[in-house]
Design a protein around this motif. Structure first.
Motif, short mmCIF file in Angstrom:
data_model
loop_
_atom_site.label_atom_id
_atom_site.label_comp_id
_atom_site.label_asym_id
_atom_site.label_seq_id
_atom_site.Cartn_x
_atom_site.Cartn_y
_atom_site.Cartn_z
N GLU A 94 0.81 -1.31 -0.03
CA GLU A 94 0.00 0.11 0.06
C GLU A 94 0.98 1.52 0.06
O GLU A 94 0.56 2.24 -0.59
N ARG A 95 1.93 1.25 0.91
CA ARG A 95 2.88 2.27 0.91
C ARG A 95 3.53 2.56 -0.75
O ARG A 95 3.97 3.74 -0.92
N ALA A 96 3.89 1.34 -0.99
CA ALA A 96 4.81 1.49 -2.37
C ALA A 96 3.51 2.14 -3.30
O ALA A 96 4.11 2.98 -4.17
N LEU A 97 2.55 1.83 -3.39
CA LEU A 97 1.58 2.28 -4.34
C LEU A 97 1.23 3.76 -4.48
O LEU A 97 1.14 4.72 -4.98
N ARG A 98 0.98 4.26 -2.88
CA ARG A 98 0.75 5.63 -2.61
C ARG A 98 2.15 6.68 -2.97
O ARG A 98 1.96 7.68 -3.50
N ALA A 99 3.35 5.81 -2.92
CA ALA A 99 4.75 6.40 -3.21
C ALA A 99 4.54 6.99 -4.85
O ALA A 99 5.27 7.92 -5.24
N ARG A 100 3.99 6.08 -5.58
CA ARG A 100 3.94 6.26 -7.02
C ARG A 100 5.09 6.73 -7.86
O ARG A 100 5.69 7.77 -8.02
N PRO A 101 6.27 5.71 -7.31
CA PRO A 101 7.67 6.05 -7.90
C PRO A 101 7.65 6.02 -9.39
O PRO A 101 6.84 5.75 -10.34
N ASP A 102 8.75 6.79 -10.13
CA ASP A 102 8.88 7.03 -11.66
C ASP A 102 9.75 5.74 -12.06
O ASP A 102 9.50 5.33 -13.06
N VAL A 103 10.35 5.09 -11.06
CA VAL A 103 11.19 3.90 -11.52
C VAL A 103 11.28 3.02 -10.43
O VAL A 103 11.37 3.37 -9.24
#
Length: 292
Positions: free
Chosen positions: A220-229
Motif C-alpha cells: 500500500e505504501r509503495a502504491l501511494r509513493a507512485r515511483p517513477d522508476v
C-alpha cells in the motif's frame, strides 16, 4: 541480472539489520584474535565483496579459501569455507590462514569469535555504508601491504561519486523504489547502501520514510509513493508480475540491475554507481556531455 549470488546479498543485508530497529554496530574495521604476521601470505574471505577487494588490490595470489557464494573466475578452484551466516570453523582453520576477512553480522558472530579464540587472526570489516566500504578498502590494503593500491581505489571511487553527483544536479530527480524482493516486498530504506547511491545518482528514494535500512515495505505504501522508476535487484521474480500491474506501480519504468557492482559494497562501487545513474537517467547520453 538474476544470479545465485543475489540470495547472499539479500541475506547479508537482512542479517546485518535483523535486530529490527536496532542500529548497526558502531565502529570501523577491527582485529580479533592474534595479530596477523607482518607479511600476510594466506587469506580466507567470508564474503564475495571481500574477495573482490583482495583481488582488486593485486593480492589475489594470497587467497586460499573463499565463501560458497564466490563466483569470481580468479577463485574458481579454491576451497569453499561455508557461507555468510554459517562459515565452517574447521574448514577455515584447516587452511592455516594468516588472516580471515569477515563482514560481521549477528549470524556469523559465534563461529568468527571461535576462529579468533583458536588463534586465527581475523579482521572484521563492517560494510553497512559507503564510508564503511572505503574504510574496509583502506584496512585490507594496510593488512596486505597494499596501502598505495587501496588509496588509488578510494580516490577513484570518490572521484566517480563527485562527478556523478555534479552531473545529477542538472537533471530532474526521479522518484525511485529499489526492491530486493517482491513477495514480500523488501526495499532499500534509509541508511542502506543503495539509499546512499540513489542520492549520489540524483534520485529520491520513495522508501526514505521506512523505519530501517532493509524493511519489508507494505504494498500500500509503495502504491501511494507512485515511483517513477522501480529498480529490480531481486534474485527471483516471484510476486513481481502482480505488483507491476497495480495502480501506482504500473506507470513506473521497471529496470533491472545489470551486474553485481551495485549490490556488493566493495571496489566496484564506482562502476555500480555509474550503472545506477544510467538506469535512472537513460536520456542523459554520453555524447550529450554528461557522465563519461
Amino acid at each position: 541480472m538474476k544470479t545465485r549470488l543475489a540470495p547472499f546479498i539479500l541475506l547479508a543485508a537482512l542479517c546485518l539489520v535483523t535486530t529490527a530497529h536496532a542500529a548497526p554496530p558502531k565502529g570501523g574495521p577491527r582485529f580479533l584474535g592474534p595479530k596477523p604476521p607482518e607479511k600476510v601470505k594466506r587469506v580466507v574471505t567470508l564474503a564475495p565483496s571481500l574477495t573482490e577487494t583482495v583481488i582488486a588490490l593485486g593480492a589475489g595470489s594470497t587467497l586460499v579459501g573463499v565463501s560458497r557464494f564466490d563466483e569470481a573466475k580468479e577463485v574458481a578452484g579454491l576451497p569453499r569455507v561455508g557461507g555468510f551466516v554459517d562459515p565452517s570453523v574447521e574448514a577455515v582453520v584447516a587452511l592455516k590462514p594468516d588472516l580471515v576477512l569477515v563482514q560481521p553480522g549477528p549470524g556469523n558472530q559465534r563461529p568468527v569469535e571461535k576462529m579468533a579464540e583458536i588463534g586465527v587472526p581475523v579482521l572484521l570489516l563492517p560494510l553497512h555504508t559507503v564510508a564503511d566500504t572505503l574504510a574496509a578498502l583502506r584496512a585490507v590494503g594496510g593488512a596486505l601491504g597494499k596501502e598505495k593500491e587501496a588509496g588509488a581505489l578510494i580516490q577513484s571511487i570518490e572521484s566517480t561519486r563527485a562527478r556523478i553527483r555534479e552531473t545529477a544536479k542538472t537533471l530532474k530527480p526521479p522518484r525511485v523504489l529499489f526492491a530486493y524482493g517482491f513477495e514480500p516486498l523488501v526495499v532499500a530504506g534509509p541508511g542502506s547502501f543503495a539509499d546512499e547511491l540513489l542520492r549520489d545518482a540524483g534520485a529520491i528514494n520513495v522508501a526514505a520514510d521506512a523505519g530501517s535500512a532493509y524493511p519489508v515495505y507494505s504494498v500500500e505504501r509503495a502504491l501511494r509513493a507512485r515511483p517513477d522508476v522501480v529498480v529490480d535487484a531481486a534474485d527471483v521474480d516471484v510476486g513481481k508480475d502482480k505488483l507491476a500491474v497495480l495502480p501506482g506501480l504500473s506507470q513506473a519504468r521497471w529496470v533491472q540491475v545489470p551486474s553485481l557492482a551495485l549490490l556488493q559494497p566493495g571496489p566496484s562501487l564506482g562502476r555500480g554507481l555509474e550503472e545506477l545513474f544510467w538506469l535512472l537517467h537513460p536520456s542523459a547520453k554520453p555524447d550529450a556531455g554528461t557522465v563519461r
